[in-house]
Every structure is written in structure tokens, then in C-alpha cells.
Design a protein around this motif. Structure first.
Motif, PDB file in Angstrom:
ATOM      1  N   ALA A   8      50.411  42.010  92.453  1.00 35.06           N
ATOM      2  CA  ALA A   8      51.480  42.919  92.886  1.00 35.06           C
ATOM      3  C   ALA A   8      52.249  43.478  91.691  1.00 35.06           C
ATOM      4  CB  ALA A   8      52.427  42.210  93.832  1.00 35.06           C
ATOM      5  N   LEU A   9      52.554  42.628  90.715  1.00 37.79           N
ATOM      6  CA  LEU A   9      53.275  43.096  89.529  1.00 37.79           C
ATOM      7  C   LEU A   9      52.430  44.064  88.702  1.00 37.79           C
ATOM      8  CD1 LEU A   9      55.098  39.868  88.347  1.00 37.79           C
ATOM      9  CD2 LEU A   9      56.104  41.903  89.373  1.00 37.79           C
ATOM     10  N   ASN A  10      51.156  43.760  88.576  1.00 38.13           N
ATOM     11  CA  ASN A  10      50.265  44.640  87.823  1.00 38.13           C
ATOM     12  C   ASN A  10      50.150  46.001  88.511  1.00 38.13           C
ATOM     13  OD1 ASN A  10      48.817  44.849  85.480  1.00 38.13           O
ATOM     14  ND2 ASN A  10      46.929  44.034  86.340  1.00 38.13           N
ATOM     15  N   ARG A  11      50.007  45.974  89.828  1.00 38.40           N
ATOM     16  CA  ARG A  11      49.908  47.219  90.596  1.00 38.40           C
ATOM     17  C   ARG A  11      51.189  48.033  90.456  1.00 38.40           C
ATOM     18  NH1 ARG A  11      48.088  45.255  95.509  1.00 38.40           N
ATOM     19  NH2 ARG A  11      50.209  44.711  96.008  1.00 38.40           N
ATOM     20  N   ALA A  12      52.346  47.384  90.520  1.00 40.25           N
ATOM     21  CA  ALA A  12      53.626  48.085  90.399  1.00 40.25           C
ATOM     22  C   ALA A  12      53.814  48.673  89.009  1.00 40.25           C
ATOM     23  CB  ALA A  12      54.768  47.135  90.715  1.00 40.25           C
ATOM     24  N   LYS A  13      53.416  47.921  87.995  1.00 33.99           N
ATOM     25  CA  LYS A  13      53.552  48.395  86.612  1.00 33.99           C
ATOM     26  C   LYS A  13      52.717  49.666  86.384  1.00 33.99           C
ATOM     27  CE  LYS A  13      51.428  46.092  83.456  1.00 33.99           C
ATOM     28  NZ  LYS A  13      51.003  45.087  82.475  1.00 33.99           N
ATOM     29  N   TYR A  14      51.482  49.632  86.808  1.00 35.80           N
ATOM     30  CA  TYR A  14      50.617  50.789  86.628  1.00 35.80           C
ATOM     31  C   TYR A  14      51.048  51.963  87.511  1.00 35.80           C
ATOM     32  CZ  TYR A  14      47.341  48.457  83.538  1.00 35.80           C
ATOM     33  OH  TYR A  14      46.770  47.828  82.462  1.00 35.80           O
ATOM     34  N   ALA A  15      51.559  51.681  88.705  1.00 31.60           N
ATOM     35  CA  ALA A  15      52.038  52.747  89.585  1.00 31.60           C
ATOM     36  C   ALA A  15      53.239  53.448  88.965  1.00 31.60           C
ATOM     37  CB  ALA A  15      52.404  52.192  90.956  1.00 31.60           C
ATOM     38  N   ALA A  16      54.151  52.688  88.378  1.00 31.25           N
ATOM     39  CA  ALA A  16      55.326  53.287  87.733  1.00 31.25           C
ATOM     40  C   ALA A  16      54.917  54.138  86.538  1.00 31.25           C
ATOM     41  CB  ALA A  16      56.289  52.191  87.297  1.00 31.25           C
ATOM     42  N   THR A  17      53.995  53.633  85.751  1.00 31.23           N
ATOM     43  CA  THR A  17      53.521  54.386  84.589  1.00 31.23           C
ATOM     44  C   THR A  17      52.810  55.662  85.030  1.00 31.23           C
ATOM     45  OG1 THR A  17      53.252  52.325  83.379  1.00 31.23           O
ATOM     46  CG2 THR A  17      52.122  54.257  82.504  1.00 31.23           C
ATOM     47  N   GLY A  18      51.942  55.537  86.027  1.00 31.89           N
ATOM     48  CA  GLY A  18      51.224  56.712  86.534  1.00 31.89           C
ATOM     49  C   GLY A  18      52.168  57.736  87.135  1.00 31.89           C
ATOM     50  N   GLY A  19      53.190  57.262  87.850  1.00 41.14           N
ATOM     51  CA  GLY A  19      54.162  58.181  88.430  1.00 41.14           C
ATOM     52  C   GLY A  19      54.946  58.928  87.360  1.00 41.14           C
ATOM     53  N   ALA A  20      55.319  58.233  86.301  1.00 37.11           N
ATOM     54  CA  ALA A  20      56.060  58.883  85.218  1.00 37.11           C
ATOM     55  C   ALA A  20      55.204  59.934  84.511  1.00 37.11           C
ATOM     56  CB  ALA A  20      56.539  57.837  84.218  1.00 37.11           C
ATOM     57  N   ILE A  21      53.971  59.590  84.245  1.00 36.91           N
ATOM     58  CA  ILE A  21      53.077  60.543  83.571  1.00 36.91           C
ATOM     59  C   ILE A  21      52.789  61.734  84.475  1.00 36.91           C
ATOM     60  CG2 ILE A  21      50.731  60.855  82.670  1.00 36.91           C
ATOM     61  CD1 ILE A  21      50.932  57.926  81.683  1.00 36.91           C
ATOM     62  N   ILE A  44      47.311  56.851  91.819  1.00 42.59           N
ATOM     63  CA  ILE A  44      46.216  56.557  90.894  1.00 42.59           C
ATOM     64  C   ILE A  44      46.551  55.328  90.056  1.00 42.59           C
ATOM     65  CG2 ILE A  44      44.969  57.418  88.870  1.00 42.59           C
ATOM     66  CD1 ILE A  44      45.188  60.225  90.165  1.00 42.59           C
ATOM     67  N   GLY A  45      47.801  55.237  89.602  1.00 45.31           N
ATOM     68  CA  GLY A  45      48.212  54.081  88.820  1.00 45.31           C
ATOM     69  C   GLY A  45      48.089  52.784  89.599  1.00 45.31           C
ATOM     70  N   ALA A  46      48.459  52.802  90.869  1.00 43.04           N
ATOM     71  CA  ALA A  46      48.339  51.606  91.699  1.00 43.04           C
ATOM     72  C   ALA A  46      46.876  51.194  91.860  1.00 43.04           C
ATOM     73  CB  ALA A  46      48.980  51.835  93.061  1.00 43.04           C
ATOM     74  N   MET A  47      45.997  52.171  92.014  1.00 45.78           N
ATOM     75  CA  MET A  47      44.576  51.853  92.142  1.00 45.78           C
ATOM     76  C   MET A  47      44.033  51.265  90.841  1.00 45.78           C
ATOM     77  SD  MET A  47      42.914  54.818  94.591  1.00 45.78           S
ATOM     78  CE  MET A  47      43.102  56.110  93.409  1.00 45.78           C
ATOM     79  N   VAL A  48      44.449  51.838  89.714  1.00 45.55           N
ATOM     80  CA  VAL A  48      44.005  51.317  88.421  1.00 45.55           C
ATOM     81  C   VAL A  48      44.515  49.888  88.229  1.00 45.55           C
ATOM     82  CG1 VAL A  48      44.308  51.567  85.918  1.00 45.55           C
ATOM     83  CG2 VAL A  48      43.740  53.558  87.306  1.00 45.55           C
ATOM     84  N   GLY A  49      45.781  49.648  88.559  1.00 48.81           N
ATOM     85  CA  GLY A  49      46.339  48.313  88.434  1.00 48.81           C
ATOM     86  C   GLY A  49      45.613  47.297  89.296  1.00 48.81           C
ATOM     87  N   GLU A  50      45.239  47.699  90.491  1.00 45.32           N
ATOM     88  CA  GLU A  50      44.499  46.811  91.391  1.00 45.32           C
ATOM     89  C   GLU A  50      43.127  46.483  90.815  1.00 45.32           C
ATOM     90  OE1 GLU A  50      44.229  44.718  95.038  1.00 45.32           O
ATOM     91  OE2 GLU A  50      45.910  45.922  94.370  1.00 45.32           O
ATOM     92  N   LYS A  51      42.444  47.480  90.310  1.00 46.77           N
ATOM     93  CA  LYS A  51      41.104  47.263  89.749  1.00 46.77           C
ATOM     94  C   LYS A  51      41.181  46.448  88.469  1.00 46.77           C
ATOM     95  CE  LYS A  51      38.963  49.460  92.904  1.00 46.77           C
ATOM     96  NZ  LYS A  51      38.290  48.703  93.931  1.00 46.77           N
ATOM     97  N   TRP A  52      42.204  46.703  87.633  1.00 47.35           N
ATOM     98  CA  TRP A  52      42.323  45.985  86.380  1.00 47.35           C
ATOM     99  C   TRP A  52      42.565  44.499  86.638  1.00 47.35           C
ATOM    100  CZ3 TRP A  52      40.822  45.795  81.728  1.00 47.35           C
ATOM    101  CH2 TRP A  52      41.439  44.967  80.823  1.00 47.35           C
ATOM    102  N   THR A  53      43.331  44.183  87.673  1.00 47.10           N
ATOM    103  CA  THR A  53      43.585  42.784  88.002  1.00 47.10           C
ATOM    104  C   THR A  53      42.280  42.080  88.344  1.00 47.10           C
ATOM    105  OG1 THR A  53      45.771  43.353  88.833  1.00 47.10           O
ATOM    106  CG2 THR A  53      44.880  41.248  89.514  1.00 47.10           C
ATOM    107  N   ASP A  54      41.383  42.775  89.028  1.00 46.21           N
ATOM    108  CA  ASP A  54      40.094  42.185  89.374  1.00 46.21           C
ATOM    109  C   ASP A  54      39.184  42.065  88.155  1.00 46.21           C
ATOM    110  OD1 ASP A  54      40.885  42.064  92.011  1.00 46.21           O
ATOM    111  OD2 ASP A  54      39.861  43.927  92.579  1.00 46.21           O
ATOM    112  N   ALA A  55      39.257  43.036  87.248  1.00 41.83           N
ATOM    113  CA  ALA A  55      38.336  43.083  86.111  1.00 41.83           C
ATOM    114  C   ALA A  55      38.832  42.311  84.893  1.00 41.83           C
ATOM    115  CB  ALA A  55      38.091  44.536  85.712  1.00 41.83           C
TER     116      ALA A  55
END
Length: 79
Positions: A8-21, A44-55
Motif C-alpha cells: 500500500a505504501l509503495n503504491r501510494a508513493k508511486y501514485a503521488a509521484t506519477g500524479g505530480a509528473i 499509472i504510478g499506482a500500477m507501477v508501484g503495484e508491479k514493483w512490489t511484486d518484482a
């Protein structure tokens, strides 16, 4: 439980970054494009964060394996 919090934290972090960009890029055109860009970027950031957590565990194992193989090939310094 730790894994769920981490995800959840990883997804939120990437979502915030993606939203800002996305908002910054969209803001180059107009305020409406900025909000749309921020929404799309956050998605897109949330999806990347979700995938990165798995990978991430696989990537870390690959890094360690590559370091070990490189260490085997390096000559040792004899003093």
C-alpha cells in the motif's frame, strides 16, 4: 500484514509521484489538462508501484547473483 502495508505504501508513493509528473506535464497546456494529467499519472504510478512490489524480490536476487558472479571473475589483490 507487513507485506500488505508495504504494498500500500509503495503504491501510494508511486501514485503521488506519477500524479505530480502528470500534472506538471498537463499544466503546460491548460488547467484542465493538468488535472487530467495528474489523474492519469496517478493511475499509472499506482500500477507501477503495484508491479514493483511484486518484482522487487526477484530484482534484488538478480542483483546479488550478478554481484557474486562479478566477484568470482575479479582477480584478488595480493599484497
Amino acid at each position: 500484514m507487513r507485506n500488505r502495508i508495504n504494498r500500500a505504501l509503495n503504491r501510494a508513493k508511486y501514485a503521488a509521484t506519477g500524479g505530480a509528473i502528470g500534472g506538471a506535464i498537463g499544466g503546460l497546456w491548460s488547467p484542465k489538462a493538468a488535472s487530467t494529467g495528474a489523474g492519469i499519472g496517478a493511475l499509472i504510478g499506482a500500477m507501477v508501484g503495484e508491479k514493483w512490489t511484486d518484482a522487487e524480490p526477484m530484482v534484488e536476487r538478480a542483483k546479488e547473483s550478478a554481484k557474486a558472479k562479478a566477484g568470482e571473475r575479479l582477480p584478488t589483490a595480493e599484497a
